[in-house]
Write a protein that holds these residues in place. Structure first.
Motif, PDB file in Angstrom:
ATOM      1  N   SER A  33      -3.107  -1.175   6.484  1.00  0.00           N
ATOM      2  CA  SER A  33      -2.463  -1.989   5.459  1.00  0.00           C
ATOM      3  C   SER A  33      -1.867  -3.213   6.130  1.00  0.00           C
ATOM      4  CB  SER A  33      -1.362  -1.186   4.759  1.00  0.00           C
ATOM      5  OG  SER A  33      -0.615  -2.013   3.905  1.00  0.00           O
ATOM      6  N   ARG A  34      -2.322  -4.401   5.710  1.00  0.00           N
ATOM      7  CA  ARG A  34      -1.839  -5.635   6.316  1.00  0.00           C
ATOM      8  C   ARG A  34      -1.425  -6.601   5.216  1.00  0.00           C
ATOM      9  NH1 ARG A  34      -6.424  -6.684  10.866  1.00  0.00           N
ATOM     10  NH2 ARG A  34      -7.794  -6.473   9.086  1.00  0.00           N
ATOM     11  N   PRO A  37      -3.904  -6.303   1.400  1.00  0.00           N
ATOM     12  CA  PRO A  37      -4.216  -4.876   1.281  1.00  0.00           C
ATOM     13  C   PRO A  37      -5.616  -4.607   0.752  1.00  0.00           C
ATOM     14  CG  PRO A  37      -2.747  -5.567  -0.487  1.00  0.00           C
ATOM     15  CD  PRO A  37      -2.858  -6.729   0.456  1.00  0.00           C
ATOM     16  N   ASP A  67      -3.555   4.479   8.235  1.00  0.00           N
ATOM     17  CA  ASP A  67      -2.231   3.944   7.937  1.00  0.00           C
ATOM     18  C   ASP A  67      -1.385   5.043   7.314  1.00  0.00           C
ATOM     19  OD1 ASP A  67      -0.025   2.289   6.726  1.00  0.00           O
ATOM     20  OD2 ASP A  67      -1.292   0.670   7.479  1.00  0.00           O
ATOM     21  N   SER A  68      -0.090   5.007   7.575  1.00  0.00           N
ATOM     22  CA  SER A  68       0.810   6.017   7.031  1.00  0.00           C
ATOM     23  C   SER A  68       1.477   5.571   5.732  1.00  0.00           C
ATOM     24  CB  SER A  68       1.895   6.357   8.063  1.00  0.00           C
ATOM     25  OG  SER A  68       2.600   5.183   8.445  1.00  0.00           O
ATOM     26  N   ASP A  69       1.144   4.368   5.259  1.00  0.00           N
ATOM     27  CA  ASP A  69       1.694   3.860   4.003  1.00  0.00           C
ATOM     28  C   ASP A  69       1.043   4.614   2.845  1.00  0.00           C
ATOM     29  OD1 ASP A  69       2.369   2.458   1.706  1.00  0.00           O
ATOM     30  OD2 ASP A  69       2.279   0.500   2.685  1.00  0.00           O
ATOM     31  N   LEU A  70       1.768   5.546   2.251  1.00  0.00           N
ATOM     32  CA  LEU A  70       1.197   6.405   1.217  1.00  0.00           C
ATOM     33  C   LEU A  70       0.790   5.618  -0.024  1.00  0.00           C
ATOM     34  CD1 LEU A  70       3.533   9.544   1.447  1.00  0.00           C
ATOM     35  CD2 LEU A  70       1.273   9.188   2.462  1.00  0.00           C
ATOM     36  N   THR A  71       1.550   4.581  -0.353  1.00  0.00           N
ATOM     37  CA  THR A  71       1.194   3.764  -1.518  1.00  0.00           C
ATOM     38  C   THR A  71      -0.135   3.066  -1.294  1.00  0.00           C
ATOM     39  OG1 THR A  71       3.526   3.399  -2.050  1.00  0.00           O
ATOM     40  CG2 THR A  71       1.925   1.865  -3.000  1.00  0.00           C
ATOM     41  N   TRP A  72      -0.301   2.479  -0.110  1.00  0.00           N
ATOM     42  CA  TRP A  72      -1.565   1.813   0.210  1.00  0.00           C
ATOM     43  C   TRP A  72      -2.715   2.810   0.242  1.00  0.00           C
ATOM     44  CZ3 TRP A  72      -4.832   2.355   4.516  1.00  0.00           C
ATOM     45  CH2 TRP A  72      -5.858   1.401   4.603  1.00  0.00           C
ATOM     46  N   SER A 115       3.017   5.185  16.866  1.00  0.00           N
ATOM     47  CA  SER A 115       3.121   4.692  15.499  1.00  0.00           C
ATOM     48  C   SER A 115       1.833   4.009  15.086  1.00  0.00           C
ATOM     49  CB  SER A 115       4.288   3.705  15.392  1.00  0.00           C
ATOM     50  OG  SER A 115       4.343   3.126  14.114  1.00  0.00           O
ATOM     51  N   ARG A 116       1.340   4.325  13.884  1.00  0.00           N
ATOM     52  CA  ARG A 116       0.117   3.699  13.404  1.00  0.00           C
ATOM     53  C   ARG A 116       0.335   2.198  13.289  1.00  0.00           C
ATOM     54  NH1 ARG A 116      -3.244   7.575  10.514  1.00  0.00           N
ATOM     55  NH2 ARG A 116      -2.191   9.576  10.398  1.00  0.00           N
TER      56      ARG A 116
END
Length: 366
Positions: A33-34, A37, A67-72, A115-116
């Motif tokens: 996620s950058r 997205p 990525d660990s961003d659950l929303t993404w 960290s991812r």
């Protein structure tokens, strides 16, 4: 990597159950996620638009959502599942996500996991990707998540591999930008994945991969032209025929002012109009050019132009150059899409190219 191994074996069984032949090529993408997205989605759109139905039958696309961003993760998975449902159901498109346990402890980090998104975790991201891809196909192509592809890239790669069969190779490079467009034998992936895990703190990622190439006794890089993959600088706007470009400045070369690019030509969905204005090796590709077609660059701010260069066609192959086309310098922008109230003829394309120096007095603040 035990989880990847178990899932990969299960996948192989399911593909055999569907009667699908073993793929010839796996395209591997590790996505994060950058700022944009949707970059992975745009890459997948470009990839499938650039490959024929026959090519897609011998192609598997493997995307690691690293990525660990659950929303993404949720949004990206849902969007890809909607846009590419048929490819997912036939096993031609696979989405994977590495569990936290796959990431080694960072030395000096008091037991903290990598960290991812950090430099050294990218090695682990790609190790997981390659480990999963080992048995999916004969060859593995590494791409990024912000890439566009040249038409029929699968056929071009197949032709190159066939031509090189008498000679051994470890790594073929179909791009000169970063790690995109790197082709490996799938049989080498387990060793390469293990190698990346051993050197998971080595940065940048291309360093251990190039070192791996030399260890397998390919001392010199093999660059395959024409290049088939390019970095996407930004995503297209809602209007496919208008894009804003802010090129990177190069103090030792030409500098294109920020601008918007308009065209009334057919846009393929793989190569967008703004890509013909950038200063890297990206390009705008279209077909069925007719009288009255144009590609217009409208500067975002007034500028004094000192030189205008136009190049068309394939420089390497010397094909597809435009002839009998003129280049005009316009000013007094008006309307939407924007046009100019006045034009000055700069010159005509010669062998598909033009290089014209402009007197400063004639372009002041236009």
């Amino acid at each position: 990597m035990q989880l990847a191994q178990a899932r990969r074996e299960n996948l192989s069984e399911r593909r055999e159950g569907w009667g699908s032949p073993r793929a010839w090529l796996t395209v591997g993408i590790s996505a994060l996620s950058r700022q944009d997205p949707s970059s992975l989605v745009h890459t997948l759109v470009s990839l499938y638009n650039a490959s024929s139905m026959a090519e897609q039958k011998r192609l598997t696309v493997l995307a690691h959502l690293a990525d660990s961003d659950l929303t993404w993760l949720k949004d990206t998975t849902a969007r890809i599942s909607t846009l590419f449902s048929s490819e997912i159901l036939t096993g031609q498109l696979l989405l994977i996500h590495a569990p936290p346990a796959a990431y080694p402890t960072v030395s000096g980090g008091h037991g903290a996991k990598a960290s991812r998104g950090e430099g050294y975790s990218k090695n682990v991201d790609h190790a997981f990707l390659m480990s999963f891809a080992t048995k999916l196909s004969d060859y593995f192509l590494l791409l990024g998540d912000a890439v566009f592809c040249a038409p029929n890239f699968v056929t071009h790669i197949y032709s190159k591999v066939t031509a090189l069969k008498p000679s051994p190779w470890v790594l073929l490079e179909f791009s000169n930008v970063g790690l995109i467009g790197k082709l490996f034998h799938s049989r080498d992936l387990p060793v390469l994945a293990h190698f990346l895990l051993l050197f998971h703190q080595e940065k940048p990622l291309d360093r251990p991969i190039l070192h791996f190439r030399t260890l397998l006794v390919q001392e010199k890089p093999i660059l395959c032209r024409p290049f088939l993959f390019y970095h996407r600088l930004s995503r297209p706007t809602s209007d496919d025929k208008e894009d804003t470009v802010v090129p990177k400045k190069n103090p030792y070369g030409p500098s294109n002012p920020s601008a918007s690019v308009f065209t009334n030509m057919n846009v393929s969905g793989a190569h967008f109009p703004w890509e013909g204005y950038t200063l890297d090796e990206s390009f705008f590709w279209t077909d069925d050019i007719r009288p009255g077609n144009h590609s217009t660059v409208v500067l975002n701010h007034p500028a004094r132009l000192s030189r205008v260069q136009v190049m068309t066609g394939s420089i390497v192959e010397g094909k597809h150059a435009l002839s009998k086309r003129q280049v005009q310098l316009g000013y007094d922008p008006q309307g939407m899409p924007q046009d100019c109230g006045n034009f000055v003829l700069l010159g005509w394309l010669l062998a598909g190219q033009m290089d014209w120096e402009i007197l400063q007095d004639s372009t002041a603040d236009r």
